[in-house]
Design an enzyme around this catalytic site. Structure first.
Site, PDB file in Angstrom:
ATOM      1  N   SER A 194     -63.055  -8.578  33.345  1.00 35.32           N
ATOM      2  CA  SER A 194     -63.577  -8.143  32.556  1.00 35.32           C
ATOM      3  C   SER A 194     -63.111  -9.226  31.390  1.00 35.32           C
ATOM      4  O   SER A 194     -63.340 -10.176  31.519  1.00 35.32           O
ATOM      5  CB  SER A 194     -63.573  -6.985  32.580  1.00 35.32           C
ATOM      6  OG  SER A 194     -64.012  -6.401  31.416  1.00 35.32           O
ATOM      7  N   GLU A 318     -72.527  -3.824  38.522  1.00 36.45           N
ATOM      8  CA  GLU A 318     -71.915  -3.968  37.265  1.00 36.45           C
ATOM      9  C   GLU A 318     -72.284  -3.276  36.565  1.00 36.45           C
ATOM     10  O   GLU A 318     -71.669  -2.214  35.473  1.00 36.45           O
ATOM     11  CB  GLU A 318     -71.980  -5.747  36.746  1.00 36.45           C
ATOM     12  CG  GLU A 318     -71.445  -6.685  37.129  1.00 36.45           C
ATOM     13  CD  GLU A 318     -70.044  -6.713  36.996  1.00 36.45           C
ATOM     14  OE1 GLU A 318     -68.945  -5.279  35.962  1.00 36.45           O
ATOM     15  OE2 GLU A 318     -69.551  -7.115  37.933  1.00 36.45           O
ATOM     16  N   HIS A 411     -68.791  -2.062  38.206  1.00 39.80           N
ATOM     17  CA  HIS A 411     -67.960  -2.938  37.100  1.00 39.80           C
ATOM     18  C   HIS A 411     -66.693  -2.635  37.607  1.00 39.80           C
ATOM     19  O   HIS A 411     -66.267  -1.398  37.253  1.00 39.80           O
ATOM     20  CB  HIS A 411     -68.464  -2.652  35.583  1.00 39.80           C
ATOM     21  CG  HIS A 411     -66.898  -3.560  34.329  1.00 39.80           C
ATOM     22  ND1 HIS A 411     -67.489  -5.220  34.724  1.00 39.80           N
ATOM     23  CD2 HIS A 411     -66.299  -3.820  33.898  1.00 39.80           C
ATOM     24  CE1 HIS A 411     -66.114  -6.502  33.738  1.00 39.80           C
ATOM     25  NE2 HIS A 411     -66.103  -4.842  33.250  1.00 39.80           N
TER      26      HIS A 411
END
Length: 502
Positions: A194, A318, A411
């Site tokens: 990330s 995601e 994610h």
């Protein structure tokens, strides 16, 4: 499990950690002087030597942030404080035949939250398989990732890109000291997830990082996180106003106010920035200074970035995480329309056309995930592959528990595989049951084997083709791991050249 003390001698003195479960661990070793008092908002200074033995058995502070993000276990929170520039080392108990590859992990958290002490980032599973694992803290949010350098005065200097300077110093520390833990300073892989993946990609464009790492892995890097000096100055002005001061008078106030006040103002700035769609996230790197001359992707395109082998990729779904937590991505029709309203004529229609079932909920979530993460993966892959070996993946695996919960392969779920969470006790068992467990362990084995091979010699397996703009191979990690060629061409093309920045 019996712990016994272990020591290592580094440039600043002797550090004592402990051995347990087949690995040796040192926690919260300082790599910089505490950035407090007159050192607040300044580039980090190397740690000062100490006499005697420094005990590095437990974690100390993480960077100032909201308390809810610092949870270590139910009811247990990590303390926060500006004296947070530390790193952790995990090495196998048994010394190898020679120096081991080094894997340096940079945590995510949108540049405003996170800590190297988060239990999932433990790294012991990676170390047991033959590497020296390092995880690093860096300054977050208003104290490290919000560029306030435009508010400098003749009396008060505020440096730019503080968190990048922190991580650069940490990498210098690794180069100087990692041999004492059995690591090879010539064979360092940086990897992150990330915001941490975005930092990895950004470090490729930092000239001073030359020679500090040999390869890089970026797991779900975010898009739209780089800003121009002009945009940064606008955010700095807004930040000063939120603190109730004129920009010309802001510098002394910044040195005086508490971290809690800075975090509160930063959160208001984020809310304002999202509402006004200023074209860039307020927090993250600024290009055009001595440290980061060019936008990192532009540096890659020009061949001016470090030409090291790179793995870059994302997860199949995601956007789903952001329908539940940190609702900052456009995952509903009104949010999508608000974001695309700022684009040039025709761009909105081109993007919407790539999602045939728009505005269904699924299409909006997919579009939001592409906007925030996949667009960055595609852009980085195309730019870096022209000058250095680049490998692209997509992580599709989700046990039934994650599918039933509506999150799927969202994610950060690849971290369960990277850090071997499925093999561990509580959380691993909670997430898997029956046949799912076997599949989860198989996928974890695949990811770890490839990350490990890559950290050794820069090739994540003979069956993973290098990315090229002609066939665009993508390694898909799932119950059956396989290579697909350009799996979503319409979606990839829709985001080419997309930018919100005005």
């Amino acid at each position: 499990m019996h712990n016994h003390p272990v020591q290592a001698s580094i440039a600043t003195g002797v550090v004592e950690g402990f051995a347990s479960g087949g690995v040796r661990r040192w926690r919260s070793i300082p790599y910089a002087r505490p950035p407090v008092g007159p050192l607040r908002f300044r580039a980090p200074q190397p740690a000062q030597p100490w006499s005697g033995v420094r005990h590095c058995h437990g974690f100390t502070n993480c960077a100032p942030q909201e308390r809810m993000y610092t949870i270590l276990s139910p009811g247990r929170f990590q303390p926060t404080g500006e004296d947070c520039l530390t790193l952790n080392v995990v090495a196998p108990d048994e010394a190898g035949a020679g120096p081991l590859p080094v894997m340096v992990f940079i945590h995510g958290g949108g540049y405003i939250l996170g800590s190297s002490a988060t239990p999932i980032y433990d790294g012991a599973a990676l170390a047991r398989r033959g590497c020296v694992y390092v995880s690093v803290n860096y300054r977050l949010g208003a104290l490290g990732c919000l560029d306030l350098s435009s508010l400098s005065t003749s009396e008060v200097t505020i440096d730019s890109n503080l968190y990048l300077r922190d991580l650069l110093l940490a990498l210098h520390w690794v180069r100087q000291n990692i041999a004492a833990f059995g690591g090879d300073p010539e064979n360092v892989t940086i990897f992150g997830e990330s915001a941490g993946a975005h930092i990895v990609a950004t470090l490729l464009g930092v000239p001073e990082a030359e020679g500090l790492f040999a390869r890089a892995i970026a797991e779900s890097p975010a898009a739209g996180m780089v800003r121009s000096p002009e945009m940064a100055a606008e955010f700095a002005r807004r930040f000063a106003a939120l603190l109730g001061v004129r920009p010309a008078d802001a510098a002394p106030t910044l040195l005086r106010v508490s971290p809690t006040e800075l975090v509160a103002a930063q959160n208001r700035l984020l809310t304002e920035g999202t509402r006004d769609m200023l074209g860039a996230f307020p927090i993250g790197p600024v290009f055009g200074d001595d440290l980061l001359p060019l936008d990192p992707v532009e540096a890659m395109r020009r061949g001016a970035a470090h030409r090291v082998p790179l793995i870059v990729g994302s997860n199949a779904e995601e956007g789903r995480l952001f329908t539940r937590f940190l609702k900052m991505l456009p995952t509903t029709e009104p949010m999508v329309e608000a974001v695309l309203a700022n684009t040039e004529e025709g761009v909105r229609d081109r993007i919407i056309a790539a999602y045939p079932d728009y505005p269904s909920r699924t299409a909006c979530i997919r579009l939001g995930g592409d906007f925030a993460f996949n667009a960055a993966v595609w852009e980085i892959a195309e730019a870096h592959a022209a000058h250095a070996p680049t490998y692209v993946y997509r992580y599709d695996f989700a046990p039934r528990v994650l599918r039933w919960s509506g999150l799927g392969a969202t994610h950060a779920t690849e971290l369960f595989a990277v850090f071997d969470v499925y093999r561990s006790g509580g959380l691993g068992r909670l997430l898997t049951a029956g046949a799912d467990r076997r599949a989860a362990l198989r996928v974890s084995g695949q990811v770890q084997r490839r990350w490990r091979a890559f950290s050794r010699d820069g090739v994540p397996g003979d069956d993973w083709p290098v990315y090229t703009p002609t066939d665009r191979p993508v390694m898909v990690f799932d119950r059956t791991t396989r290579v697909e060629f350009d799996p979503t061409p319409e979606r990839r093309r829709a985001w080419e050249g997309f930018s919100l920045a005005r």
